[in-house]
Scaffold this active site. Structure first.
Site, PDB file in Angstrom:
ATOM      1  N   GLY A   7       0.899  -1.189   0.029  1.00 32.26           N
ATOM      2  CA  GLY A   7       0.232  -0.181  -0.040  1.00 32.26           C
ATOM      3  C   GLY A   7       0.826   1.385  -0.032  1.00 32.26           C
ATOM      4  O   GLY A   7       1.416   1.646   1.024  1.00 32.26           O
ATOM      5  N   ARG A  10      -0.866   7.331   1.157  1.00 32.04           N
ATOM      6  CA  ARG A  10      -0.403   8.361   1.679  1.00 32.04           C
ATOM      7  C   ARG A  10       0.339   7.723   3.117  1.00 32.04           C
ATOM      8  O   ARG A  10       1.409   8.296   3.203  1.00 32.04           O
ATOM      9  CB  ARG A  10      -1.272   9.356   2.325  1.00 32.04           C
ATOM     10  CG  ARG A  10      -1.113  10.180   3.242  1.00 32.04           C
ATOM     11  CD  ARG A  10      -1.703  11.519   3.894  1.00 32.04           C
ATOM     12  NE  ARG A  10      -3.197  11.255   3.322  1.00 32.04           N
ATOM     13  CZ  ARG A  10      -4.273  12.063   3.594  1.00 32.04           C
ATOM     14  NH1 ARG A  10      -3.823  13.508   4.048  1.00 32.04           N
ATOM     15  NH2 ARG A  10      -5.376  12.085   3.332  1.00 32.04           N
ATOM     16  N   MET A  11      -0.321   6.807   3.355  1.00 28.72           N
ATOM     17  CA  MET A  11       0.485   6.192   4.827  1.00 28.72           C
ATOM     18  C   MET A  11       1.702   5.322   4.436  1.00 28.72           C
ATOM     19  O   MET A  11       2.700   5.389   5.151  1.00 28.72           O
ATOM     20  CB  MET A  11      -0.810   5.093   5.290  1.00 28.72           C
ATOM     21  CG  MET A  11      -1.511   5.697   6.516  1.00 28.72           C
ATOM     22  SD  MET A  11      -0.667   6.784   7.739  1.00 28.72           S
ATOM     23  CE  MET A  11       0.338   5.353   8.228  1.00 28.72           C
ATOM     24  N   THR A  74      -4.743  -2.058   7.674  1.00 32.52           N
ATOM     25  CA  THR A  74      -5.889  -1.619   6.786  1.00 32.52           C
ATOM     26  C   THR A  74      -7.117  -2.028   7.222  1.00 32.52           C
ATOM     27  O   THR A  74      -7.394  -2.878   8.143  1.00 32.52           O
ATOM     28  CB  THR A  74      -5.501  -2.846   5.604  1.00 32.52           C
ATOM     29  OG1 THR A  74      -4.555  -2.799   5.028  1.00 32.52           O
ATOM     30  CG2 THR A  74      -6.787  -3.121   4.595  1.00 32.52           C
ATOM     31  N   PHE A 100      -2.546   2.896  14.867  1.00 31.76           N
ATOM     32  CA  PHE A 100      -1.338   2.813  15.671  1.00 31.76           C
ATOM     33  C   PHE A 100      -0.709   3.842  16.407  1.00 31.76           C
ATOM     34  O   PHE A 100       0.354   4.058  16.975  1.00 31.76           O
ATOM     35  CB  PHE A 100      -0.056   2.185  14.540  1.00 31.76           C
ATOM     36  CG  PHE A 100      -0.328   0.676  14.144  1.00 31.76           C
ATOM     37  CD1 PHE A 100       0.037  -0.236  14.897  1.00 31.76           C
ATOM     38  CD2 PHE A 100      -1.260   0.450  12.957  1.00 31.76           C
ATOM     39  CE1 PHE A 100      -0.270  -1.501  14.650  1.00 31.76           C
ATOM     40  CE2 PHE A 100      -1.379  -0.766  12.678  1.00 31.76           C
ATOM     41  CZ  PHE A 100      -1.018  -1.960  13.305  1.00 31.76           C
ATOM     42  N   HIS A 129     -12.772  13.018   9.884  1.00 32.56           N
ATOM     43  CA  HIS A 129     -11.530  12.819   8.972  1.00 32.56           C
ATOM     44  C   HIS A 129     -11.563  13.534   7.828  1.00 32.56           C
ATOM     45  O   HIS A 129     -12.404  14.217   7.562  1.00 32.56           O
ATOM     46  CB  HIS A 129     -11.409  11.279   8.691  1.00 32.56           C
ATOM     47  CG  HIS A 129     -10.876  10.176   9.760  1.00 32.56           C
ATOM     48  ND1 HIS A 129     -11.633   9.895  10.689  1.00 32.56           N
ATOM     49  CD2 HIS A 129      -9.682   9.968  10.060  1.00 32.56           C
ATOM     50  CE1 HIS A 129     -10.993   9.279  11.601  1.00 32.56           C
ATOM     51  NE2 HIS A 129      -9.821   9.145  11.140  1.00 32.56           N
ATOM     52  N   HIS A 130     -10.602  13.533   7.043  1.00 31.42           N
ATOM     53  CA  HIS A 130     -10.315  14.224   5.653  1.00 31.42           C
ATOM     54  C   HIS A 130     -11.355  13.648   4.733  1.00 31.42           C
ATOM     55  O   HIS A 130     -12.007  12.901   5.082  1.00 31.42           O
ATOM     56  CB  HIS A 130      -8.988  14.231   5.381  1.00 31.42           C
ATOM     57  CG  HIS A 130      -8.674  12.729   4.940  1.00 31.42           C
ATOM     58  ND1 HIS A 130      -8.791  11.934   3.827  1.00 31.42           N
ATOM     59  CD2 HIS A 130      -7.926  12.092   5.794  1.00 31.42           C
ATOM     60  CE1 HIS A 130      -8.333  10.620   3.986  1.00 31.42           C
ATOM     61  NE2 HIS A 130      -7.770  10.797   5.064  1.00 31.42           N
ATOM     62  N   LYS A 133     -11.316  10.293   2.849  1.00 30.46           N
ATOM     63  CA  LYS A 133     -11.383   9.074   3.682  1.00 30.46           C
ATOM     64  C   LYS A 133     -12.762   8.021   3.008  1.00 30.46           C
ATOM     65  O   LYS A 133     -13.839   8.657   3.074  1.00 30.46           O
ATOM     66  CB  LYS A 133     -11.551   9.250   5.122  1.00 30.46           C
ATOM     67  CG  LYS A 133     -11.536   7.797   5.900  1.00 30.46           C
ATOM     68  CD  LYS A 133     -11.196   8.221   7.252  1.00 30.46           C
ATOM     69  CE  LYS A 133     -11.127   6.664   8.195  1.00 30.46           C
ATOM     70  NZ  LYS A 133     -10.167   5.879   7.755  1.00 30.46           N
TER      71      LYS A 133
END
Length: 237
Positions: A7, A10-11, A74, A100, A129-130, A133
């Site tokens: 993945g 962004r993350m 995920t 996390f 959230h943004h 999402k």
């Protein structure tokens, strides 16, 4: 330490950048277009997955084949898919969390304790959230819901409309989307003439990346099985 990333949104990119700061080598990267190549990947010290449920078949095959420790962030899994991820703990050390952040892990503890101490209070969870999402409510909101309702005995309402009053014991969960908000989660307890609210605000996705990397560092030497963030990050020394 060598890790694989699944993945590269962004993350994933944030984890890659933070890994360099911690002296961790990202030896392999995979996205939805290249996930089939995971079948040729050798064993790593850890694999960190912040992708999508569609990557699960390739990820599961990799962990079963190599025994590589798995950090799974995920979200959006069905109950069946979530069970399949947890079952990978039979092949390798596995840590699964919707969030996390160390602060969120503490928030979960505080919310659970407050719910136990305030059994007659009404509980509401609000997450923000943004605008980009995809899943609602967030995985973190579900994590907090499980903390305040561990036995699932309280009915849950996801948003409200209409004219019916709040029923006794129900828990409300509400999702707000907009802008570039990294993540805000509030658990509120409403009693007669008093209110207690616990809030965590993430100012950057960097905190999630660092938490995932810290988890991978701990998981590398952990025994096969499912491990919690509490066990890995907050173990007494």
């Amino acid at each position: 330490m060598r890790i694989a990333l699944i993945g590269m949104g962004r993350m994933g990119r944030m984890i890659r950048d933070c890994a360099a700061d911690r002296g961790i080598e990202v030896a392999a990267e995979f996205n939805t277009a290249t996930i089939a190549q995971l079948a040729q990947c050798d064993r790593m010290d850890a694999v960190i997955d912040f992708s999508a449920p569609a990557s699960l078949p390739a990820l599961a095959a990799y962990v079963q084949r190599t025994g590589t420790p798995l950090v799974s962030g995920t979200t959006g899994y069905s109950d069946e898919e979530a069970a399949r991820v947890n079952a990978l703990g039979s092949y390798a050390p596995v840590a699964v969390s919707a969030n996390f952040s160390i602060g969120v892990a503490v928030l979960k503890h505080l919310a659970a304790e407050a719910a136990a101490l305030l059994p007659d209070f009404d509980i509401e969870i609000i997450e923000t959230h943004h605008r980009m999402k995809k899943d609602a409510p967030s995985g973190t909101a579900k994590l907090l819901l499980s903390a305040v309702n561990p036995d699932g005995t309280h009915p849950t309402v996801f948003g409200r409309e209409g004219f019916a009053p709040r029923t006794a014991g129900e828990i409300g969960v509400h999702a707000v989307r907009g802008g570039t908000v990294a993540g805000v989660h509030t658990v509120s307890f409403f009693g007669d003439e008093e209110e207690l609210s616990l809030t965590h605000r993430a100012e950057s996705h960097r905190i999630f990346a660092i938490g995932a990397l810290k988890t991978a560092e701990k998981l590398k030497d952990a025994p096969v099985g499912l491990h919690t963030l509490d066990e890995l990050l907050f173990a007494r020394r």
